[in-house]
Write an enzyme that holds these catalytic residues in place. Structure first.
Site, mmCIF file in Angstrom:
data_model
loop_
_atom_site.group_PDB
_atom_site.id
_atom_site.type_symbol
_atom_site.label_atom_id
_atom_site.label_comp_id
_atom_site.label_asym_id
_atom_site.label_seq_id
_atom_site.Cartn_x
_atom_site.Cartn_y
_atom_site.Cartn_z
ATOM 1 N N ASN A 83 -1.685 1.356 5.687
ATOM 2 C CA ASN A 83 -0.692 0.327 5.213
ATOM 3 C C ASN A 83 -0.382 -0.818 6.288
ATOM 4 O O ASN A 83 0.269 -0.101 7.347
ATOM 5 C CB ASN A 83 0.611 1.074 4.606
ATOM 6 N N GLY A 84 -0.390 -1.940 6.205
ATOM 7 C CA GLY A 84 0.011 -2.688 7.297
ATOM 8 C C GLY A 84 -1.217 -3.613 7.556
ATOM 9 O O GLY A 84 -2.222 -3.934 6.722
ATOM 10 N N LYS B 77 13.526 -14.300 -11.549
ATOM 11 C CA LYS B 77 13.279 -13.246 -12.364
ATOM 12 C C LYS B 77 12.247 -13.738 -13.343
ATOM 13 O O LYS B 77 11.366 -12.862 -13.745
ATOM 14 C CB LYS B 77 14.641 -12.706 -13.144
ATOM 15 N N HIS C 264 19.059 -36.561 -8.336
ATOM 16 C CA HIS C 264 18.660 -36.994 -7.310
ATOM 17 C C HIS C 264 16.882 -36.723 -7.135
ATOM 18 O O HIS C 264 16.137 -36.964 -6.197
ATOM 19 C CB HIS C 264 18.878 -36.492 -5.834
ATOM 20 N N TRP D 186 -2.948 -2.770 -1.838
ATOM 21 C CA TRP D 186 -2.594 -4.119 -2.048
ATOM 22 C C TRP D 186 -3.146 -5.028 -1.290
ATOM 23 O O TRP D 186 -2.834 -4.846 -0.021
ATOM 24 C CB TRP D 186 -1.001 -4.292 -1.669
ATOM 25 N N GLU E 189 18.405 -16.729 -8.669
ATOM 26 C CA GLU E 189 17.858 -15.441 -9.172
ATOM 27 C C GLU E 189 17.355 -15.307 -10.467
ATOM 28 O O GLU E 189 16.305 -14.791 -10.695
ATOM 29 C CB GLU E 189 18.902 -14.481 -8.981
ATOM 30 N N GLU F 102 8.390 -14.302 -12.088
ATOM 31 C CA GLU F 102 7.881 -13.205 -11.598
ATOM 32 C C GLU F 102 7.306 -12.049 -12.431
ATOM 33 O O GLU F 102 6.150 -11.515 -12.350
ATOM 34 C CB GLU F 102 8.699 -12.437 -10.339
ATOM 35 N N ARG G 25 5.197 0.412 -5.967
ATOM 36 C CA ARG G 25 5.008 -0.288 -4.907
ATOM 37 C C ARG G 25 4.105 -1.646 -4.954
ATOM 38 O O ARG G 25 4.285 -2.806 -4.130
ATOM 39 C CB ARG G 25 4.678 0.295 -3.404
ATOM 40 N N LYS H 88 6.646 -3.977 -4.345
ATOM 41 C CA LYS H 88 8.210 -3.596 -4.230
ATOM 42 C C LYS H 88 8.456 -3.555 -2.928
ATOM 43 O O LYS H 88 9.583 -3.963 -2.562
ATOM 44 C CB LYS H 88 8.281 -1.963 -5.085
ATOM 45 N N CYS I 268 0.758 -1.369 -0.037
ATOM 46 C CA CYS I 268 0.012 -0.100 -0.047
ATOM 47 C C CYS I 268 0.836 1.285 -0.179
ATOM 48 O O CYS I 268 2.066 1.313 0.630
ATOM 49 C CB CYS I 268 -0.887 0.110 1.394
#
Ligand code: F6R
Length: 617
Positions: free
Chosen positions: A100-101, A492, A511, A74, A488, A495, A27, A612, A2
């Site tokens: 936000n939270g 990338k 394995h 969000w 990584e 996402e 964000r 973000k 948020c």
């Protein structure tokens, strides 16, 4: 996560709010809204979807006001719909809030209100009801006092921002475990969840500390603790400007940030290695570290704590610290650390890595370690962030603002930060001669030029992306320093393109994971030269024998061999140091993910469901 923006004292407050929300878009969010005090009422507009939906809804509304608060949400509690979008008002329309939270005790707070019908499914709405109740209970309306009384009872994490009709030019904010910045410039008061929304107006800002409440008016700021006692926030000046946060001709922030990596690495290495006095041998200086060298010399164990991409940088950090400083290192997902019983004491160094410095899992893990007397070193990109403030020492990466949700330039600078930390720990423990450290550092200084060379592979990588953009499943494999980069690369790709991608240590393939390989699978193999190269070649042969196409990342020295075994080889310049290869081999994987995603028509800067800055657990 948020985003919050509040403005009071400007004729075009609503335009300022929209501009601020645009700056906070990176964000991550799924709805947007704003409220302004307008005559005898609080006028709210909010819409699910992109900011354009909200801006469209504003058109034709009488939203002229000098004060207002805005929000990008969000979703956590309740679906991303119009009714769950912020702001939320109490039933009389007297108080509005954006948040936000997560308010953890919201069910209890709802129950206290009795048989009330709520207009949303959120944990936030109930806060407006309680503030309105506190206002009613006061002899004279005082929004700040009503907020203080309410937040004393809240559990969880919050940056809360309120306006009330009784005092239409005043914004009140409260903060606990979620970032909130306040500022005052030229007769205008501001608040925002991060500085990106404020730098168009001022660079001199103050980050509220946990438990602080700020009253923001056109004539200034007043900051107290939750009991109303005067309190001091963390004041600082932002050193980057608006231009640094603009796209500057690139199609996306992500691409711009990938191409900024030579500069970011250069800046992160700058001025770290100087002679303390004329004539003395140059030594590595991490001036902002603030942890006593004698304390560091006594360390017998290191924990590296981080999330997502930052965790992958931490995995490179483990290799560097164990190799150069000879201290055992564990790397752990921050969200797991504090829910077990880690063995931590005053001789354990905790390195918390976070681009934003606001990732709540990392902050909480670091504070759990500090409670057990472990010194905490933050490797962080955002000056003045919560993690940077709470840690005992900070090594700032100098990547500049990163707007694309997918971390790119901040990742390679985190690796540089980890390499510097490894060398520094080695120095304070007397493990290497000054000349050896100087030699490694001078070789690391060549990284920016080498990254420039890797960026020239962009056209070739785009062609590969064109060819593989519809591959449903991509496996990334690597060993030693190649493994974190394989991880990584997979992160990338998944996402931003939403394609399945996984990473495995190449030796683990036999394995289990090799069962997934079939004709048409794509395997990306990290195979620069070095001591694990022959093993990588064997692993490449194994997957190729089962029908996979192999895209290998090699170096000048290894490429000729690789060409016999892989379908495609991307050749990097020979690294100046084996651990520095990690920085170089990251770049083609970022570009591959970028091109696959854009060729598939995805918005790389704002991938779905992602934020973000992750300020909830
Ligand atoms: C992936 C990405 C995330 C972050 C993670 C931690 O591209 O950006 O995985 O790395 O959310 O964020 P910070 O580093 O801000 O703590």
């Amino acid at each position: 996560m948020c985003g919050i923006i509040g403005i009071t004292g400007r004729d075009d407050a609503v335009e300022g709010i929209v501009a601020g929300l645009k700056r906070l878009e990176y964000r991550g969010y799924d709805s947007a809204g704003a409220v302004i005090p307008d005559g005898q009422q609080l006028r709210a507009v909010k819409r699910a979807g992109k900011l354009e939906e909200f801006v469209h809804a504003l058109e034709g509304q009488p939203m002229a006001s000098t004060c207002g608060i805005g929000h990008t949400r969000w979703a956590t509690h309740g679906a991303p719909t119009d009714r769950n979008a912020h702001p939320h008002l109490d039933p009389t329309g007297r108080v509005a809030v954006v948040h936000n939270g997560i308010i953890e005790n919201y069910q209890l707070l709802k129950a206290e209100l009795g048989d009330v019908r709520f207009a949303s499914d959120t944990d936030t709405e109930v806060v407006a009801y309680h503030v309105a109740r506190e206002l009613d209970a006061l002899d004279t309306p005082d929004l700040a006092e009503a907020v203080r009384r309410t937040v004393r009872r809240l559990k969880g994490a919050f940056a809360l921002c309120f306006v009330a009709i009784d005092d239409p030019e005043t914004i009140v904010v409260a903060k606990k475990e979620a970032p909130l910045i306040v500022a005052h410039a030229d007769g205008v008061g501001y608040c925002a969840s991060d500085v990106a929304a404020l730098i168009a107006h001022t660079r001199d800002v103050a980050a509220l500390l946990d438990g602080q409440v700020a009253v923001i008016r056109p004539d200034g700021l007043e900051i107290t603790d939750v009991d109303g006692n005067p309190a001091q926030p963390h004041e600082y000046t932002v050193h980057w400007d608006l231009e640094a946060a603009e796209k500057q001709g690139y199609d996306s922030f992500m691409l711009k940030e990938i191409f900024e990596q030579p500069q970011a690495v250069h800046d992160t290495l700058l001025d770290r290695h100087t002679a303390s006095e004329p004539g003395a041998a140059p030594a590595l200086h991490l001036d902002e570290l603030h942890i006593d060298e004698r304390e560091l010399a006594r360390i017998d164990k290191v924990f590296i704590l981080a999330c997502g991409t930052s965790l992958h940088a931490g995995m490179v950090g483990k290799l560097a610290i164990e190799h150069w400083a000879g201290i055992p290192v564990d790397v752990e997902v921050a969200s797991e650390f504090r829910y077990r019983d880690p063995i931590v004491d005053a001789h354990t160094l905790v390195i918390a890595i976070s681009q934003s410095g606001e990732t709540v899992d990392t902050i909480a893990a670091a504070s759990h370690a500090r409670d057990q007397r472990a010194p905490v070193l933050a490797i962080c990109n955002v000056v003045g962030s919560t993690l940077a403030r709470e840690a005992d020492g900070v090594l700032y990466t100098h990547a500049g603002p990163e707007v694309g949700v997918a971390a790119t330039k901040t990742f390679v600078t985190q690796i540089v930060g980890c390499l510097l930390t490894g060398l520094y720990l080695s120095q304070v423990r007397g493990r290497m001669f000054a000349t050896e450290t100087a030699d490694i550092l001078s070789r690391l200084q060549q990284m920016p030029a080498a990254i420039e060379q890797v960026l020239e592979l962009d056209g070739e990588i785009r062609e590969l992306a064109e060819r593989y953009k519809d591959t449903d499943y991509t496996m990334f494999i690597g060993r030693h320093a190649g493994l974190p980069i394989a991880m990584e690369g997979a992160l990338k790709l998944k996402e931003i393109s939403y394609l399945h991608a996984e990473a495995f240590p190449a030796g683990e393939m036999k394995h289990g994971p090799i069962a997934l390989i079939e004709s048409g699978s794509l395997v990306v193999a990290l195979a620069p030269g070095g001591h694990v190269f022959p093993k990588m070649v064997s692993n490449i042969q194994e997957v190729r024998a089962r029908g996979a196409s192999v895209l290998a990342i090699g170096t000048d020295g290894s490429a000729a061999d690789l060409k016999e075994h892989a379908d495609h080889v991307l050749t990097l310049p020979e690294p100046t140091h084996e651990l520095a290869t990690t920085v170089l081999s990251t770049v083609p994987l970022q570009l591959f993910a970028y091109h696959v995603a854009t060729l598939r028509g995805e918005d790389v800067d704002k991938p779905r469901n992602l934020a973000k800055t992750v300020t909830v657990e």
